[in-house]
Design a protein around this motif. Sequence first.
Motif, PDB file in Angstrom:
ATOM      1  N   ARG A   1       5.367  -2.341   0.382  1.00 44.82           N
ATOM      2  CA  ARG A   1       6.223  -1.154   0.295  1.00 44.82           C
ATOM      3  C   ARG A   1       5.485   0.034  -0.316  1.00 44.82           C
ATOM      4  N   ARG A   2       4.376  -0.214  -0.995  1.00 47.85           N
ATOM      5  CA  ARG A   2       3.595   0.886  -1.564  1.00 47.85           C
ATOM      6  C   ARG A   2       2.863   1.678  -0.485  1.00 47.85           C
ATOM      7  N   ILE A   3       2.628   1.030   0.656  1.00 45.91           N
ATOM      8  CA  ILE A   3       1.817   1.684   1.680  1.00 45.91           C
ATOM      9  C   ILE A   3       2.545   1.877   3.005  1.00 45.91           C
ATOM     10  N   GLY A   4       3.767   1.384   3.117  1.00 41.44           N
ATOM     11  CA  GLY A   4       4.501   1.556   4.365  1.00 41.44           C
ATOM     12  C   GLY A   4       5.774   0.731   4.393  1.00 41.44           C
ATOM     13  N   ASP A   5       6.320   0.567   5.594  1.00 39.73           N
ATOM     14  CA  ASP A   5       7.532  -0.220   5.796  1.00 39.73           C
ATOM     15  C   ASP A   5       7.148  -1.640   6.195  1.00 39.73           C
ATOM     16  N   PRO A   6       7.510  -2.637   5.388  1.00 41.19           N
ATOM     17  CA  PRO A   6       7.105  -4.010   5.696  1.00 41.19           C
ATOM     18  C   PRO A   6       7.792  -4.568   6.941  1.00 41.19           C
ATOM     19  N   VAL A   7       6.996  -5.148   7.815  1.00 41.16           N
ATOM     20  CA  VAL A   7       7.495  -5.877   8.978  1.00 41.16           C
ATOM     21  C   VAL A   7       6.999  -7.315   8.834  1.00 41.16           C
ATOM     22  N   ALA A   8       7.918  -8.250   8.625  1.00 39.83           N
ATOM     23  CA  ALA A   8       7.546  -9.640   8.395  1.00 39.83           C
ATOM     24  C   ALA A   8       7.294 -10.358   9.716  1.00 39.83           C
ATOM     25  N   VAL A   9       6.314 -11.235   9.732  1.00 45.58           N
ATOM     26  CA  VAL A   9       6.012 -12.052  10.909  1.00 45.58           C
ATOM     27  C   VAL A   9       6.285 -13.502  10.540  1.00 45.58           C
ATOM     28  N   HIS A  10       7.351 -14.067  11.107  1.00 40.03           N
ATOM     29  CA  HIS A  10       7.773 -15.430  10.786  1.00 40.03           C
ATOM     30  C   HIS A  10       7.475 -16.337  11.966  1.00 40.03           C
ATOM     31  N   LEU A  11       6.610 -17.312  11.751  1.00 43.01           N
ATOM     32  CA  LEU A  11       6.253 -18.256  12.799  1.00 43.01           C
ATOM     33  C   LEU A  11       6.814 -19.629  12.459  1.00 43.01           C
TER      34      LEU A  11
ATOM     35  N   SER B   1     -11.717  -1.313  -3.280  1.00 47.77           N
ATOM     36  CA  SER B   1     -12.327  -1.264  -1.957  1.00 47.77           C
ATOM     37  C   SER B   1     -11.306  -0.849  -0.913  1.00 47.77           C
ATOM     38  N   ARG B   2     -11.800  -0.296   0.169  1.00 46.56           N
ATOM     39  CA  ARG B   2     -10.943  -0.035   1.319  1.00 46.56           C
ATOM     40  C   ARG B   2     -11.713  -0.346   2.594  1.00 46.56           C
ATOM     41  N   VAL B   3     -11.000  -0.688   3.627  1.00 46.37           N
ATOM     42  CA  VAL B   3     -11.600  -0.979   4.919  1.00 46.37           C
ATOM     43  C   VAL B   3     -11.893   0.338   5.617  1.00 46.37           C
ATOM     44  N   THR B   4     -13.108   0.496   6.119  1.00 45.07           N
ATOM     45  CA  THR B   4     -13.513   1.758   6.748  1.00 45.07           C
ATOM     46  C   THR B   4     -13.523   1.686   8.266  1.00 45.07           C
ATOM     47  N   ASN B   5     -13.281   0.495   8.818  1.00 43.37           N
ATOM     48  CA  ASN B   5     -13.304   0.354  10.270  1.00 43.37           C
ATOM     49  C   ASN B   5     -12.089  -0.436  10.745  1.00 43.37           C
ATOM     50  N   GLY B   6     -11.255   0.199  11.540  1.00 40.49           N
ATOM     51  CA  GLY B   6     -10.100  -0.489  12.098  1.00 40.49           C
ATOM     52  C   GLY B   6      -8.948  -0.595  11.120  1.00 40.49           C
TER      53      GLY B   6
ATOM     54  N   VAL C   1      -6.161  -8.430  -5.879  1.00 42.06           N
ATOM     55  CA  VAL C   1      -5.222  -8.676  -6.976  1.00 42.06           C
ATOM     56  C   VAL C   1      -4.291  -7.486  -7.187  1.00 42.06           C
ATOM     57  N   ASP C   2      -4.506  -6.413  -6.425  1.00 40.59           N
ATOM     58  CA  ASP C   2      -3.623  -5.253  -6.488  1.00 40.59           C
ATOM     59  C   ASP C   2      -3.829  -4.427  -5.229  1.00 40.59           C
ATOM     60  N   LEU C   3      -2.850  -3.578  -4.923  1.00 38.07           N
ATOM     61  CA  LEU C   3      -2.907  -2.775  -3.712  1.00 38.07           C
ATOM     62  C   LEU C   3      -2.212  -1.452  -3.968  1.00 38.07           C
ATOM     63  N   GLU C   4      -2.814  -0.357  -3.504  1.00 38.35           N
ATOM     64  CA  GLU C   4      -2.224   0.956  -3.686  1.00 38.35           C
ATOM     65  C   GLU C   4      -2.538   1.829  -2.480  1.00 38.35           C
ATOM     66  N   ALA C   5      -1.743   2.849  -2.295  1.00 39.09           N
ATOM     67  CA  ALA C   5      -1.966   3.774  -1.197  1.00 39.09           C
ATOM     68  C   ALA C   5      -3.131   4.694  -1.529  1.00 39.09           C
ATOM     69  N   GLY C   6      -3.906   5.051  -0.507  1.00 41.42           N
ATOM     70  CA  GLY C   6      -5.030   5.968  -0.681  1.00 41.42           C
ATOM     71  C   GLY C   6      -5.012   7.014   0.408  1.00 41.42           C
ATOM     72  N   ASP C   7      -5.752   8.081   0.211  1.00 38.49           N
ATOM     73  CA  ASP C   7      -5.789   9.162   1.197  1.00 38.49           C
ATOM     74  C   ASP C   7      -6.354   8.709   2.535  1.00 38.49           C
TER      75      ASP C   7
END
Length: 320
Positions: free
Chosen positions: A27-37, A140-145, A116-122
């Motif tokens: 919820r810190r970075i968007g609207d959660p969409v759960a995937v239940h298998l 860290s952040r992912v720079t590709n994809g 161990v933690d997650l936050e929104a970034g520019d």
Amino acid sequence: MAEVLVYVDHVDGAVRKPTLELLTLARRIGDPVAVHLGANAAEAAKVLAEYGAVKVLAADAPEFSEYLVAPKVDALQAAYDAVSPAAVLLPSSAEGKEIGARLAVRIGSGIITDAVDLEAGDEGPVATQSVFAASYTTKSRVTNGTPVITVKPNSAAPEAAPAAGTVEQLAVTVADSSKGTRIVSRTPRESTGRPELTEAAIVVSGGRGVNGAENFPVIEALADSLGAAVGASRAAVDAGWYPHTSQVGQTGKSVSPQLYIAAGISGAIQHRAGMQTSKTIVAINKDAEAPIFELVDYGVVGDLFDVVPALTDEVKSRKG
């Protein structure tokens, strides 16, 4: 807001706590969409909605249980194609990390494990990790994809935030290439009645100082008085005193509970790598120079066979 895929860890529809933590972080970075298998998606959706899932993509197929993780990767990829999410979050279990890694390869994205933690970034989600045997904390952040991120259990306190949780069926085609390894038998693990080690809020671990399998009931008694899981150091496991499934450390399981109690554990780097991110650490050791005392919040220099039973009795008396 952008949507964030959250892979649901569950047992027959009973949602496990790490998934609720993921929804809270998502919820810190968007609207959660759960995937239940798997089965019982409708029941699971009630809990998922309570913790913020705006919708639940559900799929059930025999291949999910008949084969190893590849069919689940097919399903998560189908969810990714349907949603085009801002990120994909999974629990840092052995299965979660394998599914995440396979998905990242397929969609050409970077992956961050054991956050161990997650936050929104520019420029996208920023993940906090504890690395090099917890000697450093990195962001860290992912720079590709699209970022694929696995998160350690107990990294966030689950917070309810009711949302729609609408269940939508996810069309999944399981590729023939995903059926290379079939599960031929299962043996249920004998239940101890204690919490799962990697998910427990409190862990009590014993090491070389326990001095034998016959003495581990001392550790178990303290754990049971606290409603805790039981862990063991590599030395105790290698000596055959406790099962390998309970090993905490670099070659065992990583835990990050609210309270970690180490009894008779010297604190070798191998063990520290698996528990150093615990919120509060207490050590009991008769060697005042033991390395474990370098990272604890509270240390007791004393014989564990005197200290642990006394602590157990005190906990029981206070619980009344």
